[in-house]
Enzyme design. Sequence first.
Site, mmCIF file in Angstrom:
data_model
loop_
_atom_site.group_PDB
_atom_site.id
_atom_site.type_symbol
_atom_site.label_atom_id
_atom_site.label_comp_id
_atom_site.label_asym_id
_atom_site.label_seq_id
_atom_site.Cartn_x
_atom_site.Cartn_y
_atom_site.Cartn_z
ATOM 1 N N ARG A 63 -24.748 -2.827 8.659
ATOM 2 C CA ARG A 63 -24.292 -4.185 8.363
ATOM 3 C C ARG A 63 -24.520 -5.133 9.533
ATOM 4 O O ARG A 63 -24.478 -6.356 9.360
ATOM 5 C CB ARG A 63 -22.804 -4.157 7.994
ATOM 6 C CG ARG A 63 -22.514 -3.402 6.704
ATOM 7 C CD ARG A 63 -21.047 -2.979 6.613
ATOM 8 N NE ARG A 63 -20.114 -4.082 6.639
ATOM 9 C CZ ARG A 63 -19.563 -4.651 5.560
ATOM 10 N NH1 ARG A 63 -19.873 -4.214 4.355
ATOM 11 N NH2 ARG A 63 -18.698 -5.628 5.683
ATOM 12 N N LYS A 89 0.851 -1.187 0.000
ATOM 13 C CA LYS A 89 0.000 0.000 0.000
ATOM 14 C C LYS A 89 0.893 1.245 0.000
ATOM 15 O O LYS A 89 1.855 1.335 0.761
ATOM 16 C CB LYS A 89 -0.914 -0.015 1.233
ATOM 17 C CG LYS A 89 -1.996 1.049 1.223
ATOM 18 C CD LYS A 89 -2.973 0.850 2.377
ATOM 19 C CE LYS A 89 -4.084 1.886 2.342
ATOM 20 N NZ LYS A 89 -5.083 1.680 3.410
ATOM 21 N N GLU A 96 -18.836 -6.243 11.464
ATOM 22 C CA GLU A 96 -19.796 -5.527 12.299
ATOM 23 C C GLU A 96 -20.791 -6.472 12.960
ATOM 24 O O GLU A 96 -21.179 -6.262 14.123
ATOM 25 C CB GLU A 96 -20.535 -4.475 11.466
ATOM 26 C CG GLU A 96 -19.680 -3.311 11.012
ATOM 27 C CD GLU A 96 -18.880 -3.594 9.744
ATOM 28 O OE1 GLU A 96 -18.137 -2.699 9.307
ATOM 29 O OE2 GLU A 96 -19.014 -4.715 9.177
#
Length: 617
Positions: free
Chosen positions: A383, A269, A355
Amino acid sequence: MKPQTPLLDQVTLPEDLKRFSDPELAQIADELRAETISVVSETGGHLGAGLGVVELTVALHAVFEAPRDKIIWDVGHQSYPHKILTGRRARMRSLRQQDGLSGFTKRSESLFDPFGAAHSSTSISAALGFAVARDLGGACEGGLGDVVAVIGDGAITAGMAYEAMNNAGHLKKRLFVVLNDNDMSIAPPVGAMRDYLAGLYEGDTLQGAAAQAPSLDAGRAAGGTVFENLGFTYVGPIDGHNLAQMLPLLRELKERATGPVLLHVVTQKGKGYKPAEAAPDKAHATAKFDVSTGKQHKAQANAPSYTSVFAQALLQEAEADSRICAVTAAMPDGTGLNLFAERFPSRCFDVAIAEQHGVTFSAALAAGGMKPFCAIYSTFLQRGYDQVVHDVAIQRLPVRFAIDRAGLVGADGATHAGSFDIAFMANLPGMVVMAAADEAELKHMVATAAAYDEGPIAFRYPRGEAVGVELPERGSVLEIGKGRVVQAGARVALLSLGARLEEVRRAAERLAARGIRPTIADARFAKPLDREMILDLAARHEVLITLEEGAVGGFGSHVAQLLAEEGVFDQGLAYRSMVLPDVFIDQASPKAMYDVAAMNAEQIEAKVLDVLGGDPR
């Protein structure tokens, strides 16, 4: 100054890439990285994820045939290079701005975005749906060919990804899952899956892996990987920045694959831009910045952020009560719980992008005698809603929901708006729902939640800079279901829930210039309602207007139900409810978004005048 990109300038659509040799594609990747950095330096946005997939993006578009072949980017943070290659380069500097390009993939924006995203871990399910539609003879604009899902090592920790792989392995449809393993989510990924993925190439350098030239025929250790056991052909790991390795492998996979294939690609990244590589979050999200130094151009804050006020208030409560713990779903920095983790590491839990698990985990913590604060953005709490209902509310377990990013959030647009939580939380029996009008109120609500043990309780607060009011040394415990009158007036009562209160004050100032002095009240609670205050406001005013940063079905609907049950409408009260409109509002500045929603001071003033029948002057 914009970078020199002579080869990239010859690419308008992905099909143009097929004219170039593999070494030229490597140069295009370098130019694409420079262009991505240049764009985000002017617009702000998600930088690190896109830099990590530049070579992968070039390789996928060079080998596959989008838009007939569907390339689905999980979440979409990494999609900027993809957008540049798919006919949107000229508009990239409108990214995340009003009437500009979305910061995520979006079906209405381009044929090359076959499936919209912004929330995590949906790509494999979508890919499988396209593959099945293809094999059943379905048709869509652009055609239906191969399907590629690109999902990160953070996103693949979520249960939905495994539900999709379980189904895909059973159906045995030809599709490709590219696991983009960069050992980062928004924050560093956590959990056993992170360790498992690292173990697949532990002891091998990427150069060593490259020398072995992974292929469709290369096997893994005895027993296979978890992906193979789910019915996928596992290929990799492979260096995701090495086009000389990726291009022939992708061509082989496209030519020979018959069922589901998982390609394990290792990337970095922030790759290729030193300030991003050096940043703790690998430049996940940045403001506009100076390309030469990476220094971000951030406006000077006039007040603390709501998130930081929550974080500090929770620390205070946790210092005094060892039963308080905190739960986040892969957002420790975004929720402010990174501070809690530093101070109380044994009481802070990052459950990864999970979640549903996070809510049920919090419920059992509460059942076990702890005081969990489950800190999840409004848009992501959606979610875990079944768990809020089934595991928390029905059992009346005292989970404290800290709902950040309530209301309209600006550049992230409709996918990240916190529009629905008032409605879906306040409809649950026994749920207490609060909304902070300013940072002092938020501090009181944290204290109130910490003290409340009768059942579940939630408090919501917006993104960004707070109002700038004086903060108390310590939050005070509020009386449950009691609001406050902020300004006494006549004829018109403005009953605000949450952070629209400042706009209500500004509207009242404008109305005062017309000889109208409204009463202003802060409801504090969407549930339970302050019946006494609301009925008194209705009795003493001609007009009652509620305001909330939420969709229809929330606070205003509950007030209307109370007034109807009490027969107040039979006596001629003029009642209006100002809520978010029944549309998904695209990205813009928060002020511009609330203009669209008609909820800024000018629109509040206009609403009052309209109900009163015009300007009294």
